[in-house]
Design a protein around this motif. Structure first.
Motif, PDB file in Angstrom:
ATOM      1  N   GLU B 321       0.921  -1.246   0.036  1.00  0.00           N
ATOM      2  CA  GLU B 321       0.228   0.015  -0.063  1.00  0.00           C
ATOM      3  C   GLU B 321       0.964   1.112   0.088  1.00  0.00           C
ATOM      4  N   GLN B 322       1.873   1.291   0.756  1.00  0.00           N
ATOM      5  CA  GLN B 322       2.948   2.263   0.898  1.00  0.00           C
ATOM      6  C   GLN B 322       3.553   2.813  -0.472  1.00  0.00           C
ATOM      7  N   ASN B 323       3.838   1.649  -1.178  1.00  0.00           N
ATOM      8  CA  ASN B 323       4.637   1.785  -2.280  1.00  0.00           C
ATOM      9  C   ASN B 323       3.799   1.853  -3.710  1.00  0.00           C
ATOM     10  N   TRP B 324       2.409   1.854  -3.492  1.00  0.00           N
ATOM     11  CA  TRP B 324       1.386   1.923  -4.556  1.00  0.00           C
ATOM     12  C   TRP B 324       1.731   3.459  -5.165  1.00  0.00           C
ATOM     13  N   ASN B 325       1.667   3.425  -6.392  1.00  0.00           N
ATOM     14  CA  ASN B 325       1.618   4.706  -7.115  1.00  0.00           C
ATOM     15  C   ASN B 325       0.515   4.751  -8.023  1.00  0.00           C
ATOM     16  N   ALA B 326      -0.582   5.664  -7.253  1.00  0.00           N
ATOM     17  CA  ALA B 326      -1.949   5.518  -7.840  1.00  0.00           C
ATOM     18  C   ALA B 326      -2.245   6.059  -9.415  1.00  0.00           C
ATOM     19  N   GLN B 327      -1.245   6.964  -9.703  1.00  0.00           N
ATOM     20  CA  GLN B 327      -1.326   7.628 -10.843  1.00  0.00           C
ATOM     21  C   GLN B 327      -0.885   6.514 -12.024  1.00  0.00           C
ATOM     22  N   GLN B 328       0.109   5.927 -11.630  1.00  0.00           N
ATOM     23  CA  GLN B 328       0.633   4.856 -12.853  1.00  0.00           C
ATOM     24  C   GLN B 328       0.096   3.512 -12.537  1.00  0.00           C
ATOM     25  N   ASN B 329      -0.734   3.295 -11.453  1.00  0.00           N
ATOM     26  CA  ASN B 329      -1.616   2.073 -11.217  1.00  0.00           C
ATOM     27  C   ASN B 329      -0.757   1.026 -10.978  1.00  0.00           C
ATOM     28  N   ARG B 330       0.415   1.080 -10.501  1.00  0.00           N
ATOM     29  CA  ARG B 330       1.406   0.149 -10.258  1.00  0.00           C
ATOM     30  C   ARG B 330       2.380   0.130  -9.097  1.00  0.00           C
ATOM     31  N   LEU B 331       3.302  -0.503  -8.792  1.00  0.00           N
ATOM     32  CA  LEU B 331       4.015  -0.630  -7.559  1.00  0.00           C
ATOM     33  C   LEU B 331       5.535   0.399  -8.123  1.00  0.00           C
ATOM     34  N   LEU B 332       5.901   1.268  -7.119  1.00  0.00           N
ATOM     35  CA  LEU B 332       7.146   1.892  -7.595  1.00  0.00           C
ATOM     36  C   LEU B 332       7.738   1.833  -6.287  1.00  0.00           C
ATOM     37  N   LEU B 333       8.783   0.898  -5.797  1.00  0.00           N
ATOM     38  CA  LEU B 333       9.250   0.722  -4.785  1.00  0.00           C
ATOM     39  C   LEU B 333      10.209   1.992  -4.286  1.00  0.00           C
ATOM     40  N   ASN B 334       9.974   2.836  -3.216  1.00  0.00           N
ATOM     41  CA  ASN B 334      10.916   3.796  -3.103  1.00  0.00           C
ATOM     42  C   ASN B 334      10.149   4.987  -3.855  1.00  0.00           C
ATOM     43  N   GLY B 335       8.994   4.891  -4.512  1.00  0.00           N
ATOM     44  CA  GLY B 335       8.829   5.920  -5.436  1.00  0.00           C
ATOM     45  C   GLY B 335       9.686   5.886  -6.769  1.00  0.00           C
ATOM     46  N   ARG B 336      10.220   4.574  -7.163  1.00  0.00           N
ATOM     47  CA  ARG B 336      11.287   4.675  -8.136  1.00  0.00           C
ATOM     48  C   ARG B 336      11.292   3.385  -8.930  1.00  0.00           C
ATOM     49  N   ILE B 337      11.358   2.247  -8.047  1.00  0.00           N
ATOM     50  CA  ILE B 337      11.678   1.016  -8.632  1.00  0.00           C
ATOM     51  C   ILE B 337      10.501   0.086  -9.034  1.00  0.00           C
ATOM     52  N   PRO B 338      10.297  -0.014 -10.320  1.00  0.00           N
ATOM     53  CA  PRO B 338       9.260  -0.770 -10.742  1.00  0.00           C
ATOM     54  C   PRO B 338       9.419  -2.458 -10.339  1.00  0.00           C
ATOM     55  N   VAL B 339       8.166  -3.292 -10.225  1.00  0.00           N
ATOM     56  CA  VAL B 339       8.219  -4.418  -9.938  1.00  0.00           C
ATOM     57  C   VAL B 339       7.605  -5.237 -11.156  1.00  0.00           C
ATOM     58  N   ASN B 340       8.337  -6.430 -11.728  1.00  0.00           N
ATOM     59  CA  ASN B 340       7.736  -6.993 -12.491  1.00  0.00           C
ATOM     60  C   ASN B 340       7.581  -6.143 -13.878  1.00  0.00           C
ATOM     61  N   THR B 341       8.238  -5.688 -14.653  1.00  0.00           N
ATOM     62  CA  THR B 341       8.022  -4.806 -15.454  1.00  0.00           C
ATOM     63  C   THR B 341       7.561  -5.581 -16.900  1.00  0.00           C
ATOM     64  N   ASN B 342       7.560  -6.890 -16.862  1.00  0.00           N
ATOM     65  CA  ASN B 342       7.183  -7.581 -17.906  1.00  0.00           C
ATOM     66  C   ASN B 342       5.775  -7.692 -17.910  1.00  0.00           C
ATOM     67  N   GLY B 343       4.815  -7.701 -16.624  1.00  0.00           N
ATOM     68  CA  GLY B 343       3.618  -8.201 -16.420  1.00  0.00           C
ATOM     69  C   GLY B 343       3.631  -9.317 -15.638  1.00  0.00           C
ATOM     70  N   GLY B 344       4.918  -9.899 -15.358  1.00  0.00           N
ATOM     71  CA  GLY B 344       4.957 -11.005 -14.302  1.00  0.00           C
ATOM     72  C   GLY B 344       4.353 -12.150 -14.807  1.00  0.00           C
TER      73      GLY B 344
END
Lengths: 150, 400
Positions: B321-344
């Motif tokens: 919840e803390q690392n959720w970027n609502a605007q991009q509708n995805r996780l960005l850890l520390n506001g920067r690091i995307p998770v599973n960029t291929n779609g997992g």
């Protein structure tokens, strides 16, 4: 092979039975849940193996458990393969047996609403028939229902 | 002696992933052969250059239709094989095997391939496919079991009992994957966003998990070419170095129902090694640029966040919840690091981590097109589940 083993092989023909686990099925025929126990260190294990996973003694043999335990976790299968006695949705529960901490047996809980099959619920062993052979199941133990723990 | 003598000594120099399909009509053999040829060509090599071959088709593979390495060697007429093995099905295992073979000198350049193939047991369309009628299922247990796939549903039930984690936390894992898949042309679910409403209303398969909590059965093949870092620098692409590749088996292994508790399993064994070896990104997630977090089941991802130490035990829901970027509708850890960029695996398709490896290489080369993470230098891959396939890898760009 003795006559009981031959009967277990014949009546549980759909199960993967070998020399290491046939004692479980001989127990089913006798309405006893027999899990492997080590004669040297005294520990139970499940599933049945030829060696005690704790002390590596080969001196293991099936012995009946008390049949009392608690639900450790439960899931509800909404789909699955066709099997006699299984209708979906079907609860599957991991039962922690009181005979030894962490000793668990996987079965189902009968005559219970899904909402009542919660972790910590006391259950006791019971028997039903599958493919005209005894099959171990559990039911909620109303006499211990006030001891619910998690 | 260093605990990680192989660190940065082996490079991935060629990759290929075929598009993931849910209705394909090609054989696994056909898919694997095409991927292998593409990967060899991607590396700028010829068949004579390949002297090792490792597959994921070994014992324990869920398909009993393996295009194993002897057959694939014959199919591709590879003339110089000096090392071969059909390895474990989850992708870091065959990579480690290939790395060790190169490091020992048994061979110099290894073709590693992985495939997934829908079976009549996990796909309705596959069940209707007459060419798949002879398939035997990997899972042949009575209903009363908590093994393999079912084990994750079971232990998720226990996790949700022990921790106050809302279903929305699992939903975020699925939504993150779907958002990323929309920019991946290989993805099987790359055309339609997933909403939280969709997730919460989804069909339950095994309570408490829905169809969106389980990776997608697809037909897919991936191939990788590994060689020494030294040789890699003479080949066309920027080498991707393997800094770490580890696996860990918990003592109850495939007796999933006898695991003492969620406090210790295979992922803990993996993390212990990563700590001892000082893996980049573990102590501080900011040291990595992309995180690939295994999502064969959404619950597995939650566990990884906790085991990696990126949040405390039972806190993965809050972490997400803390690392959720609502605007991009995805996780960005520390506001920067995307998770599973291929779609997992939930939205690209289930490939036991092979898609993560290909994605990591493509990102580190800077070839990921519209989903490229700017100047990605390092990727952290937490792969596999709890019982008999826990693994991790850290890759870095050679010039980083």
């Amino acid at each position: 092979m003795n006559a009981t083993q031959a009967e277990a092989l014949a009546r549980y023909s759909h199960r993967a039975i070998d020399q290491d686990n046939i004692g479980l099925y001989e127990g089913w025929l006798a309405h006893e849940l027999r899990l492997n126990k080590c004669a040297d260190c005294g520990k139970w294990h499940e599933p049945a193996r030829a060696i005690c996973p704790s002390c590596w003694s080969m001196n293991v043999a099936p012995a009946p458990v008390s049949g009392r335990g608690t639900v450790y976790l439960a899931i509800l299968l909404r789909q699955g393969r066709e099997e006699e006695g299984v209708t979906y949705p079907y609860p599957v529960a991991l039962i922690e047996l009181e005979d030894q901490p962490g000793l668990r047996y996987t079965s189902t809980v009968i005559d219970a609403a899904w909402e009542d099959i919660k972790p910590g619920t006391p259950v006791k062993l019971d028997w039903t028939e599958r493919n005209r052979a005894p099959f171990p199941v559990f039911r909620i133990d109303q006499t211990r229902i006030n001891e619910v723990k998690s | 002696m260093s605990r990680n003598r192989i660190k940065d000594q082996i490079a991935i120099v060629g990759v290929s992933s075929l598009p993931r399909t849910r209705d394909g009509n090609r054989t696994a053999r056909s898919l694997v052969a095409e991927a292998c040829v593409q990967a060899i060509r991607d590396a700028g090599l010829k068949r004579e250059d390949i002297d090792g071959i490792v597959s994921s088709a070994g014992p324990g593979h869920w398909l009993i239709v393996p295009p194993g390495v002897t057959e694939m060697t014959a199919t591709l007429r590879l003339p110089n094989i000096t090392y071969l093995n059909d390895g474990m099905g989850v992708v870091v295992s065959p990579l480690i095997d290939a790395m060790n073979a190169i490091f020992s000198g048994a061979c110099e350049t290894v073709l590693v391939y992985h495939y997934n193939y829908r079976t009549p047991f996990n796909s309705k369309l596959a069940a209707e496919d007459p060419f798949r009628r002879g398939f035997r299922g990997y899972d042949d247990y009575p209903a009363e079991n908590v093994k393999n796939a079912t084990a994750y549903t079971a232990w998720c039930a226990r996790y949700m009992h022990e921790n106050n984690v809302p279903r929305e936390a699992l939903g975020r894992v699925a939504i993150n994957d779907r958002t990323n898949a929309l920019r991946n042309p290989l993805a099987a679910m790359g055309s339609k966003p997933l909403t939280m409403e969709d997730y919460l209303n989804a069909r339950m398969v095994r309570d408490p998990l829905t169809m969106f909590d389980m990776d997608l059965p697809v037909d897919a093949a991936d191939a990788f070419i590994l060689t020494t870092a030294e040789r890699a620098r003479d080949l066309p692409h920027t080498p991707v170095l393997i800094s770490h590749a580890v696996q860990g088996l918990c003592e109850t292994a495939s007796d999933e129902d006898q695991l003492a508790s969620l406090a210790h399993h295979g992922q803990d064994v993996v993390v212990r090694q990563l700590k001892q070896k000082g893996a980049r990104g573990l102590a501080d997630v900011n040291d990595t640029d992309i995180a690939m977090i295994y999502d064969g089941f959404t619950f597995i991802s939650l566990s990884w966040y906790e085991k990696l130490g990126w949040c405390g035990p039972g806190e993965a829901g809050a972490f997400i919840e803390q690392n959720w970027n609502a605007q991009q509708n995805r996780l960005l850890l520390n506001g920067r690091i995307p998770v599973n960029t291929n779609g997992g695996m939930l939205s690209e398709g289930g490939t036991q981590g092979a898609g993560f490896v290909r994605e990591a290489v493509v990102q580190l080369r800077g070839d990921a097109g519209e989903r490229q993470v700017p100047d990605a230098k390092s990727v952290f891959l937490a792969n596999g589940g709890f019982f008999y396939n826990s693994q991790a890898a850290v890759f870095r760009r050679d010039d980083s």
